[in-house]
Design a protein around this motif. Structure first.
Motif, PDB file in Angstrom:
ATOM      1  N   GLN A 108      63.041  43.472  37.079  1.00 48.32           N
ATOM      2  CA  GLN A 108      64.153  44.356  37.427  1.00 48.32           C
ATOM      3  C   GLN A 108      65.369  44.104  36.537  1.00 48.32           C
ATOM      4  OE1 GLN A 108      64.344  46.921  39.262  1.00 48.32           O
ATOM      5  NE2 GLN A 108      62.268  46.738  40.085  1.00 48.32           N
ATOM      6  N   GLY A 139      66.460  55.041  31.758  1.00 48.24           N
ATOM      7  CA  GLY A 139      66.102  55.147  33.182  1.00 48.24           C
ATOM      8  C   GLY A 139      65.022  54.174  33.525  1.00 48.24           C
ATOM      9  N   LEU A 140      64.726  54.115  34.766  1.00 47.20           N
ATOM     10  CA  LEU A 140      63.825  53.100  35.267  1.00 47.20           C
ATOM     11  C   LEU A 140      62.374  53.424  35.001  1.00 47.20           C
ATOM     12  CD1 LEU A 140      64.430  51.696  38.804  1.00 47.20           C
ATOM     13  CD2 LEU A 140      63.967  50.483  36.712  1.00 47.20           C
ATOM     14  N   MET A 152      68.719  48.756  29.211  1.00 47.08           N
ATOM     15  CA  MET A 152      69.629  49.899  29.183  1.00 47.08           C
ATOM     16  C   MET A 152      70.674  49.730  28.103  1.00 47.08           C
ATOM     17  SD  MET A 152      68.642  51.864  31.564  1.00 47.08           S
ATOM     18  CE  MET A 152      70.044  52.908  31.826  1.00 47.08           C
ATOM     19  N   THR A 181      69.756  61.090  38.573  1.00 44.95           N
ATOM     20  CA  THR A 181      68.334  60.992  38.254  1.00 44.95           C
ATOM     21  C   THR A 181      68.029  59.647  37.621  1.00 44.95           C
ATOM     22  OG1 THR A 181      68.842  62.057  36.167  1.00 44.95           O
ATOM     23  CG2 THR A 181      67.966  63.452  37.927  1.00 44.95           C
ATOM     24  N   ASN A 182      69.058  58.970  37.195  1.00 46.28           N
ATOM     25  CA  ASN A 182      68.846  57.649  36.618  1.00 46.28           C
ATOM     26  C   ASN A 182      68.664  56.633  37.747  1.00 46.28           C
ATOM     27  OD1 ASN A 182      69.098  55.134  35.503  1.00 46.28           O
ATOM     28  ND2 ASN A 182      70.535  55.826  33.919  1.00 46.28           N
ATOM     29  N   LEU A 183      67.500  56.045  37.778  1.00 53.92           N
ATOM     30  CA  LEU A 183      67.184  55.180  38.901  1.00 53.92           C
ATOM     31  C   LEU A 183      68.093  53.973  38.977  1.00 53.92           C
ATOM     32  CD1 LEU A 183      63.323  55.321  38.916  1.00 53.92           C
ATOM     33  CD2 LEU A 183      64.974  56.664  40.178  1.00 53.92           C
ATOM     34  N   ILE A 184      68.535  53.511  37.828  1.00 55.06           N
ATOM     35  CA  ILE A 184      69.397  52.329  37.856  1.00 55.06           C
ATOM     36  C   ILE A 184      70.707  52.648  38.534  1.00 55.06           C
ATOM     37  CG2 ILE A 184      70.720  50.770  36.378  1.00 55.06           C
ATOM     38  CD1 ILE A 184      68.382  50.538  34.628  1.00 55.06           C
ATOM     39  N   ALA A 215      59.947  51.161  33.629  1.00 57.65           N
ATOM     40  CA  ALA A 215      59.883  49.827  34.200  1.00 57.65           C
ATOM     41  C   ALA A 215      58.496  49.516  34.733  1.00 57.65           C
ATOM     42  CB  ALA A 215      60.878  49.708  35.337  1.00 57.65           C
ATOM     43  N   VAL A 225      64.799  45.420  33.004  1.00 59.21           N
ATOM     44  CA  VAL A 225      64.935  46.867  32.902  1.00 59.21           C
ATOM     45  C   VAL A 225      66.395  47.233  32.719  1.00 59.21           C
ATOM     46  CG1 VAL A 225      64.691  49.021  34.127  1.00 59.21           C
ATOM     47  CG2 VAL A 225      62.922  47.295  34.320  1.00 59.21           C
ATOM     48  N   GLN A 226      67.221  46.578  33.493  1.00 59.76           N
ATOM     49  CA  GLN A 226      68.644  46.878  33.393  1.00 59.76           C
ATOM     50  C   GLN A 226      69.195  46.468  32.031  1.00 59.76           C
ATOM     51  OE1 GLN A 226      70.916  45.384  36.689  1.00 59.76           O
ATOM     52  NE2 GLN A 226      69.362  46.036  38.158  1.00 59.76           N
ATOM     53  N   ASN A 227      68.737  45.344  31.548  1.00 60.16           N
ATOM     54  CA  ASN A 227      69.253  44.874  30.268  1.00 60.16           C
ATOM     55  C   ASN A 227      68.828  45.798  29.133  1.00 60.16           C
ATOM     56  OD1 ASN A 227      70.471  42.776  31.490  1.00 60.16           O
ATOM     57  ND2 ASN A 227      68.826  41.312  31.096  1.00 60.16           N
ATOM     58  N   LYS A 287      59.674  55.591  44.031  1.00 58.41           N
ATOM     59  CA  LYS A 287      59.764  54.197  43.560  1.00 58.41           C
ATOM     60  C   LYS A 287      59.984  53.261  44.736  1.00 58.41           C
ATOM     61  CE  LYS A 287      59.641  53.308  39.067  1.00 58.41           C
ATOM     62  NZ  LYS A 287      58.230  53.654  38.979  1.00 58.41           N
ATOM     63  N   ARG A 297      77.907  49.316  35.782  1.00 62.25           N
ATOM     64  CA  ARG A 297      77.370  48.131  36.433  1.00 62.25           C
ATOM     65  C   ARG A 297      78.457  47.083  36.602  1.00 62.25           C
ATOM     66  NH1 ARG A 297      72.239  44.485  34.650  1.00 62.25           N
ATOM     67  NH2 ARG A 297      73.415  44.245  32.725  1.00 62.25           N
ATOM     68  N   VAL A 322      76.208  53.686  32.016  1.00 59.55           N
ATOM     69  CA  VAL A 322      75.493  52.890  33.015  1.00 59.55           C
ATOM     70  C   VAL A 322      75.898  51.422  32.983  1.00 59.55           C
ATOM     71  CG1 VAL A 322      73.232  52.172  33.818  1.00 59.55           C
ATOM     72  CG2 VAL A 322      73.559  54.455  32.920  1.00 59.55           C
ATOM     73  N   LEU A 323      75.972  50.867  31.786  1.00 59.52           N
ATOM     74  CA  LEU A 323      76.282  49.434  31.727  1.00 59.52           C
ATOM     75  C   LEU A 323      77.694  49.127  32.162  1.00 59.52           C
ATOM     76  CD1 LEU A 323      74.435  48.242  28.564  1.00 59.52           C
ATOM     77  CD2 LEU A 323      74.082  47.538  30.919  1.00 59.52           C
TER      78      LEU A 323
END
Lengths: 1138, 192
Positions: B140, B153-154, B147, A142-145, B157, B143-145, A178, A111, A107-108
């Motif tokens: 927001q 996952g969110l 990770m 499924t991962n919201l991010i 959050a 939350v990402q950080n 969400k 990004r 994920v990171l």
């Protein structure tokens, strides 16, 4: 400024050495990015930086392409690449790796990959296609991010063609639990709407759902879409006005959760957005405006002046109040608000106040009058932006009386302005004002001289062109023309005698043209002197070759007599050997014509200025040449569009052998090069050669049609008067006429600051009185009477005057200026509210009725035209009901039942057999009822308009005027009814032909009429119908279809849903299309089908369908641009509604 | 719509560049240079709006900027945006940066350019204002950080904070954090 952020770049090296500082503490000392940045900051020159970055890029390149680099390292490399790119160095080798990172990383890492992609690539970049799959995968994650990242990248850029691939997934996200996902999905859809509106047509009702979303954030996001859509078509969303008003009411009333507050103002950005939407909806629409008065009042009241952001809301409020149909007490409050803005010591507010004033000043010039002293102060403000805005305001209030002062101020500003953009803009404005309101010749020429010398070569070419046109065409009075030209000649001769080297090229061109044309008017001026002055220009280094050719042409016109010949001889010899072909030609002309005065007399005869030249537009004199060329094997001429089609065909891999064709470049040789001197000199009298055509083309390209040259005639008619008045303005008090006295008095009473005056104050006051002259009510009335209307940037006032002078009243567009007038209007025109409520009938309502009508119509042909928006009306209330958003019901529309049956009996006999649409009311004013329907004939579409008069008295001079951008309207009836006795109906028939296809076409009309003893009135209405009404089946054989298919150049492809029916789904689907859209099914072979239709009159469109992977791949082709796109839209709708 | 967001320092060095409308690379650099040229010669006591960078597109476009210590924050917008609204949006953005970086300075922007971009993505999406509530933006981003530590996952959050869901007819949604008045410690608002 805050001292917390006090770590400047200058301190950077020391910071880096001291690791204790918070900024540098965060950096790992081993970070490569850190090293790079450190390296860059230590450099001293751009050159060194370049070298360092190139080295860095080389090392990144090596590492990214190495197979051993892990994703984690890749992420770090990517950040470095982004850094290099942001400094302006290209790192294109890393693009593909960015995509790979987005695809494969965790994920990171993803990004970083997505970020790099969105920074590196653009919508049309070919690598972007590689990202589509990744986005598809992440949208389903499924991962919201991951979903968020995908949506973000999609809204930044996405290939237009691939939208259908992800559209369903994004749509699905609108129902996501969400809110952040829903919000991002809405914005992604907005992006789609912007780049491909047709693709998201079918989900408009989902936007409505987003508007009613239970989360205010999602609702806010959906407002972006609505703002855009309403901007494009305000009529379509009138039914939502009440919903927007309700939302705003609740927001203003503090019903939102606290955390939407910003500095204790509830959701200010949301409020701003809503106010913008409301102003679009309420524009020119009294009944819709009426819904919002209350909430606007509330907003004004609530927005207490305590923070910047409340000013933002106030400003939008004020703009909205001045945009929608006016209401006197709101206008008063808004005016007060504007006053606060203008008087505010905060400079941003002052700026906005001036902007607001500029916006409203033509409706309400008194407001400017009230603030005249502030405006004068702003003229001397140190901030150039404020100054410029003030000039913009003054530009709007310029009239024949104050033009001299205002133009002077503008020119002063121009002299100090260094910004190109501002210069170009202002120069245009000055030229416009000078042309419109010039009080006399001298002033005009001198002002234009300044314009030309300041505007230099940046200014729009229109300005010199229209100036020259003005000079050459002249006005009504021959004597005045002569004087103006004479003055111009005088002025230019003295300019050339000065320092011509400093003048810009454009100005020199103007000068040489004028001297060439008109210097003979000044009898005591020897042509030889002018010739020498011109020759001097040729010798200057900085003169461009374009200018030189203007000069040479001017010399050609002037070379007569002994003295002249010697000068010209020398010049022509020099330039006959010039490298520039144009110059060489001019020099040759000059040489021949100066020697042969008889020929010269024939070619360049004088004083025929305005006689229309006889133009042989068929170029018949070339017939001999053409036939000779054809005989020797040249290809016949083809018009450009034909060539283009052939070219397009060639692209589509034509299998036919190439025909004989030679490249013909006629169209590419520019025949209307505006700046060419020939063109302008010809307009003064050259004739007789083939270039005549270019003259014709050239003169039409001079874009003067839109420019109202008030000055032309009016200036001269009113000239003496204007001069006198202007003179009086310059010299204050004792000489004033009574009306001016009143004027001054009124300004005294309005601005108390004026009264006892120290010296500089008095100066300002004088300036004020000369600037704002003609703005107070009395003089503006007489002004309006004699001068032509101002440019219509805003809706003009002038309601009162126009009705009193007996002109036609345009109810739907008129606006009133003063509060008293508002009241009058409201009392005397009960019709106002009537009309607009009728007009406000939303298209959705109208069209759904239409479709009903069609289905119920007696069927000589069995069609059922489903109209696009018909389901919206149905779905809307229920949606809103679900979400218990109160008062969100669409604006009530009048029940149109009455006219239906009433008018059917009036349908002409020859049409009553055919199927016609539902009869729709267009508008009702007093006793006059307008309704319309359209009748589908085999070869045409007839629009029938019924006008019924329900009163006892007769209505006279009825005049219907229809117009449309997309269709051509022609009247069928020979002698349209003009007078209508009481209780009768008149029927008008119009035949419609499509000019440019679009999904829906709209006819806009005006009906004007006169009741006995009253002045005439006019009302506007519009009638909308789908393109499908113009579609007829086209019977062709498969062979014919084949040849036509190859010949057509415009095409579009899309996948449509199949209708799954027990029997062959292809056949079922095609039958639906056949039934609903009147397509002709040519043949169905296996999984493929071909259909054809034609758009009236005789514009074929062919369709090829193939079943592929559960969808119907449709390919449309037609010789008409846009037709395939429109048709595919209707196909889509037809299938969806099935 | 916001067409571009440019952050550069007093010397015109770009610190963050984000275009929402496509311009070719060299055009972008030219726009940055022109914008810097326009903005840098203005005093601090003049208005924060500028019209007509001729490059980015004529009279419909405005530059709205704020100057914080060493940095210029410039938003280039079209006529559909409110001038004062954007001005405050810049403030929100800067305050958010300050919160995320704990006393933000130019160095943070240089060394954590990617993070700044992530924060910006939560404020403006595709040229459209997405979120204006600082706490929400910070949430927001955090939350990402997070990770970074666990890729959970969110779901964990925090949703948007709820404080007073009064009888607003926009239906309710749980908001579980109550944030009082936002305490602004950083960049004092530049004099208006």
């Amino acid at each position: 400024m805050s001292d917390v952020v006090e770590k400047t770049l200058t301190a950077l090296p020391s910071l880096l050495s001291l690791d204790s500082q918070p900024g540098s503490a965060k950096l790992s000392s081993t970070s490569k990015l850190g090293n790079l940045i450190r390296g860059i900051t230590e450099l001293t020159s751009k050159h060194e930086e370049e070298k360092l970055i190139q080295r860095e890029l080389a090392s990144i390149k090596e590492q990214v392409s190495s197979p051993n680099t892990s994703m984690r390292q890749m992420k770090e490399l990517m950040v470095r690449a982004i850094y290099c790119e942001s400094l302006g160095y290209e790192a294109s080798f890393s693009y593909i790796h960015a995509i790979k990172l987005a695809q494969q990383g965790t994920v990171l890492e993803k990004r970083v990959g997505y970020l790099a992609v969105s920074l590196f690539l653009n919508e049309s970049h070919e690598l972007l296609l590689l990202l589509v799959n990744t986005v598809l995968k992440d949208l389903q994650s499924t991962n919201l991010i991951e979903v968020c990242m995908a949506l973000t990248v999609v809204s930044q850029m996405f290939p237009k063609d691939m939208i259908p691939a992800i559209l369903p997934l994004v749509e699905e996200k609108l129902n996501h639990p969400k809110e952040i996902i829903r919000r991002k999905a809405v914005l992604a859809l907005y992006k789609f709407y912007l780049i491909a509106p047709n693709q998201v047509q079918h989900i408009h009702n989902k936007f409505r759902k987003a508007l009613c979303d239970k989360d205010p954030g999602v609702m806010t996001a959906s407002l972006h879409i609505y703002l855009q859509m309403i901007q494009e078509n305000p009529e379509g969303y009138k039914d939502l006005t009440a919903s927007f008003v309700t939302i705003l009411k609740q927001v203003v009333g503090g019903k939102l959760p606290m955390d939407f507050n910003y500095h204790s103002v509830p959701a200010p950005w949301l409020q701003i957005q809503l106010l913008r939407i409301l102003s679009l909806l309420g524009k020119n629409d009294p009944s819709t405006s009426a819904i919002m008065y209350e909430v606007l009042d509330e907003s004004l009241r609530r927005a207490e002046m305590n923070h910047n952001i409340t000013y933002a809301i106030l400003y939008e409020c004020v703009k909205c109040i001045y945009t929608i149909h006016p209401k006197s007490d709101l206008l008063e409050k808004a005016a007060k608000c504007i006053g606060n803005f203008v008087l505010s010591p905060k400079i941003n507010l002052k700026y906005l106040g001036l902007k607001a004033l500029t916006y409203v000043v033509q409706q309400d010039p008194k407001l400017a009058l009230q603030h005249q002293m502030t405006i004068i102060e702003c003229l001397d403000h140190p901030d150039l932006i404020i100054k410029r805005e003030t000039l913009e305001l003054l530009f709007r209030i310029t009239n024949a009386q104050n033009v001299v002062v205002i133009v002077k101020k503008m020119l002063e500003f121009l002299r100090i302005s260094t910004d190109d953009y501002t210069t170009i803009d202002l120069v245009g404005k000055v030229a416009e004002l000078a042309e419109k309101y010039a009080p006399d010749n001298e002033w005009f020429i001198e002002t234009m001289n300044t314009v030309f010398s300041l505007g230099g070569d940046m200014m729009q070419p229109d300005i010199p062109n229209s100036f020259l046109k003005l000079l050459s065409e002249g006005f009504d009075s021959v004597e005045e023309d002569r004087k103006l030209r004479l003055f111009a000649v005088d002025s230019y001769v003295s300019l050339l005698q000065g320092e011509p080297g400093k003048l810009p090229q454009r100005f020199l061109q103007v000068i040489s043209w004028v001297l060439g044309e008109y210097s003979h008017l000044k009898e005591e001026l020897e042509p030889a002197i002018v010739l020498r002055l011109l020759a001097k220009l040729l010798d200057m280094k900085q003169t461009s070759s374009e200018t030189k050719s203007w000069v040479l042409v001017a010399m050609t016109k002037l070379c007569e007599g002994r003295a002249g010949v010697s000068v010209t001889q020398e010049v022509s010899e020099t330039y006959s050997s010039s490298m520039d072909t144009v110059l060489r030609q001019r020099a040759q002309e000059l040489q021949y014509l100066s020697q042969d005065s008889e020929l010269r007399g024939r070619v360049l005869f004088r004083d025929t200025g305005l006689e229309p030249l006889e133009v042989d537009s068929s170029l018949s004199f070339l017939d001999g040449f053409v036939s000779e060329a054809l005989a020797t094997g040249a290809a016949p001429y083809k018009p450009p569009h034909q060539r283009q089609e052939e070219l397009a065909q060639a692209k589509a891999l034509s299998l036919e052998p190439y025909g004989l064709s030679l490249p013909i470049s006629m169209s590419s040789c520019s025949i209307n090069d505006r700046q060419s001197p020939t063109l302008l000199s010809m307009s003064s009298g050259l004739s007789g050669d083939s270039a005549d055509l270019s003259h014709k083309g050239g003169s039409t390209t001079l874009k003067l049609d839109g420019v109202k040259r008030v000055w032309g005639r009016e200036g001269y008619l009113a000239q003496r008067e204007a001069v006198e008045e202007a003179a009086q303005v310059e010299v204050p008090s004792p000489l004033r006429s009574p009306s001016q006295q009143v004027d001054a008095d009124s300004s005294h009473s309005q601005t108390p600051t004026l009264t006892p005056t120290p010296e500089p104050e008095q100066e300002k006051q004088q300036l004020a009185s000369s600037l704002f002259f003609g703005l107070s009510s009395q003089s503006s009335v007489c002004l309006m009477g004699k001068s032509e209307p101002m440019p219509q940037r805003f809706r003009r006032k002038a309601k009162g005057q126009s009705s009193s002078s007996g002109a036609t009243e345009q109810i739907s567009t008129s606006l009133v200026s003063t509060p008293t007038n508002v009241d009058n209007l409201l009392c005397h025109n009960p019709l106002d509210s009537n009309i607009t409520s009728e007009l406000a009938v939303s298209p959705s309502a109208q069209t759904s009725e239409l479709s009903q009508g069609l289905t119920t119509a007696n069927g000589t042909c069995e069609i059922e035209v489903e109209l696009s928006d018909s389901n919206i009306k149905g779905s809307n209330p229920s949606l809103i009901g679900d979400n218990d958003l109160v008062a969100a019901d669409p604006a009530a529309h009048e029940d149109p039942d009455r006219p239906k049956d009433f008018f059917i009996s009036h349908l002409p006999a020859e049409l009553s057999e055919l199927c016609h649409s539902e009869i729709t009311p267009l508008c009702t004013i007093q006793s006059l009822d307008l309704s319309a329907c359209h009748v589908q004939k085999e070869d045409s579409l007839v629009l029938v308009i019924f006008i019924s008069n329900s009163s006892d008295s007769a209505i006279q001079h009825i005049l219907l005027d229809l117009d449309s951008e997309q269709i051509e309207v022609s009247c069928v009836s020979d002698s349209p009814v003009e007078d209508l006795t009481g209780h009768s109906v008149a029927v008008y028939q119009y035949s419609l032909t499509v000019k440019t296809p679009s999904v829906h076409v709209e006819v806009v009309g005006t009906v004007s009429y006169q009741l006995p003893v009253e002045t005439s009135q006019a009302v506007q209405f519009s009638y909308k119908l789908p393109l499908t009404s113009f579609i007829r089946p086209l019977a062709v054989s498969t062979e014919e279809y084949g040849t036509m298919w190859l010949a057509f150049s415009h095409d579009t492809k899309q996948n449509l849903t199949l209708i799954s029916d027990g029997q062959g789904s292809l056949t079922a689907t095609l039958n639906v299309l056949k039934r609903k859209l009147q397509l002709h099914v040519v043949e169905i072979i296996g999984m493929e089908g071909i259909l054809s239709c034609r758009l009236l009159q005789d514009q074929p469109c062919l369709m090829h369908c193939r079943v592929h992977a559960g969808t119907l791949a449709v390919w449309l082709r037609s010789p008409v641009p846009d037709l395939p796109d429109c048709l595919i839209y209707h196909c889509q709708r037809a299938l969806q509604e099935h | 719509m916001i067409k571009a967001i440019l952050i550069f320092n007093n010397h015109g060095k770009p610190r963050l560049i984000r275009f929402y409308q496509y311009f070719a690379e060299d055009m972008q650099q030219q726009i940055i240079r022109e914008t810097f040229h326009l903005v840098s010669k203005r005093d601090d006591n003049v208005c924060n709006f500028l019209e007509g960078g001729s490059l980015i597109g004529g009279s419909d476009y405005k530059l709205i900027y704020r100057h914080y210590a060493t940095l210029y924050f410039v938003f280039c917008v079209d006529s559909s945006e409110s001038e004062l609204g954007i001005l405050d949006l810049i403030q929100v953005f800067v305050e958010t940066l300050d919160k995320c970086f704990e006393n933000v300075c130019e160095l943070d922007l240089i060394f954590h350019m990617d993070k700044v971009h992530y924060i910006l993505q939560e404020v403006v999406m595709g040229g459209m204002v997405l979120e204006t509530n600082m706490n929400e933006i910070v949430a927001q981003v955090e939350v990402q950080n997070r990770m970074e530590k666990s890729e959970g996952g969110l779901s964990a959050a925090p949703a948007r904070a709820v404080s007073a869901v009064k009888n607003m007819n926009l239906p309710e949604i749980p908001r579980n954090i109550n944030i009082g008045d936002i305490n602004i410690k950083v960049p004092s608002l530049s004099p208006f």
